[in-house]
Scaffold this active site. Sequence first.
Site, short mmCIF file in Angstrom:
data_model
loop_
_atom_site.label_atom_id
_atom_site.label_comp_id
_atom_site.label_asym_id
_atom_site.label_seq_id
_atom_site.Cartn_x
_atom_site.Cartn_y
_atom_site.Cartn_z
N CYS A 84 49.57 -32.15 -1.95
CA CYS A 84 48.75 -31.35 -2.89
C CYS A 84 49.42 -31.21 -4.25
CB CYS A 84 48.48 -29.97 -2.29
SG CYS A 84 48.06 -30.03 -0.54
N CYS A 208 41.25 -18.76 2.11
CA CYS A 208 41.47 -20.20 2.03
C CYS A 208 40.79 -20.80 0.80
CB CYS A 208 40.92 -20.89 3.26
SG CYS A 208 41.54 -20.19 4.81
N SER A 209 41.47 -21.76 0.17
CA SER A 209 40.85 -22.45 -0.96
C SER A 209 39.76 -23.37 -0.42
CB SER A 209 41.89 -23.24 -1.75
OG SER A 209 42.52 -24.18 -0.90
N ILE A 211 37.61 -26.83 0.14
CA ILE A 211 37.69 -28.28 0.25
C ILE A 211 36.70 -28.83 -0.77
CG2 ILE A 211 37.16 -30.23 1.75
CD1 ILE A 211 38.13 -28.52 4.11
N HIS A 333 39.93 -27.12 -4.53
CA HIS A 333 41.24 -27.76 -4.42
C HIS A 333 41.08 -29.22 -3.96
CE1 HIS A 333 45.38 -28.50 -3.68
NE2 HIS A 333 45.51 -27.97 -2.49
#
Lengths: 384, 146
Positions: A84, A208-209, A211, A333
């Site tokens: 990442c 959570c970021s 997808i 992300h």
Amino acid sequence: MPRVAVVGVGISKFGRRKGVSLRELTFEAFKEALEDAQIKKDEIQSVITGCASDEFAMANQPGAQIQEYLGLNPKPHFRVEAACASGSMAVRAGWMTIQSGLADIVLVNGAEKMTEVSTPKATEIMGKFGDSTWEYPFGISFPGYYAMLASNYLATYKESGKTDLAKIAVKNHYYGTLNPKAHMQKIVTEEQALSGFIVAYPLRLHDCSLISDGAASIVMVSEKVAKRFDKPIWITGLGAGSETHAIGRRKSLTSLESACVAADQAYKMAGITPKDVDVAVVHDCFTIAELIAYEDLGFCKRGEAPILIRNKDTYLDGLIPVNVDGGLKAKGHPIGATGVAMTAEIVKQLRGECGERQVKGAKIGLSHNVGGSGQFTAVHIYEA
Amino acid sequence: MDFKKFSLMINEIKVATFADSLAQGRIMATRCKKCNCEYYPPQSDCSQCLSQEMDWFECPTEGKLVSFTQIMVLPEHFALPELSVPFAKATLTPSPVGLLDVKEGIRIMGWIPRTSANDLKVGDRMKASPQALDDGRVTIILEMIE
Ligand SMILES: [Zn+2]
């Protein structure tokens, strides 16, 4: 040492970009960056592309697809992979390319197309960013790694709580509504954040970021060439560090050593302290990661990150605004694109072009981009 | 024995006998003959002094829970219907996973069956042991010490 400047930035719309391919996403960002820099494609001398996963790309040379589609053959080009943090490591490689004297004008791209696979498949691909031999057999997903950090953090600092995690989500989603390129433009309340379904205990949906699909491009130039550009933003500090692959071998589960090392190098190189930073983008792949980043970057003491968010010190008008572009949390992300998009955001902040989310009078910016669960971290410092 | 009895990804590794020991009820680690550095998961090479002379030793198995999670959104390997998640058949709820600190420098990862994350806390005293699964694979579980 002569300096390196960023003179053009572009970001594709982030999101579930159904019907758009990896190379097409990158084209959007690339064209915007060239127009922003007001240079012609042929002036680019060298190209670097950050892309994290062949499995998401469903190709083994995603960089080559992009290079051809941007019409940049036969210029030198290579891909950078650091999970990442691929994007920020590509920026770092761009800086090195210029400082080595090999090129004066370098294009750096970051790109990832993640939504073409199913969620269980995406969870598998992300899970294998961890130790696929020794830890993945325990069903560890990527959120699972950060959940382990969260469980340990919350137990170590007794006064911290899940509401502090929720407050990070609330802030970043709020700022996401001010960013037209963000994946999600929707307010999330603390109650919603605390009641979302559990992805990996104690992390819930809004911890959570997203997808996402997306790309970002920047044009970097040598100091010699920078004179012809109106608003160069200088990269004045770079730091990078690494960390054990296996989470079972970490010295600390409340901090990323890679980030501490990277921050220390970057501050020293730029000759500044954490107090001098006017605006920061940090790697909030999960809410706990933003809390830990506050501490690893020295924005507060160990264990005090919850106080920073409770006091709204990281809001636009706070002591140190963090992720006022929505962060990975709301912006999305697309892993290889993230680091390059971070640089693009700070460049716009230091030029004063961020509109409603502009940090007034920002002179010094910082980006903090983490690969995997800390295996790679890059910290860059920028000055107007 | 096939290392894939433990791993899902690879079959060939110099420390493959780790899986044989697990099947026989022992959790093994390695220690460098030259610098005494200990490795869990086991390594055939010393990352510290670069020696390749290693001894196997049996890990202590009791210790404190350092951290844990319970992964509800599972990777595809485990998200297949039934059987793929150990201990989950009855409820289709995956077990929590934890990290047990058994000695300085050694933390054992394992499934924590028949419990929920809400019933766990960091610092809980637990014991790690190998466990055979119905599909012939071996894994490691962590259980509370009464
Ligand atoms: Zn050794």
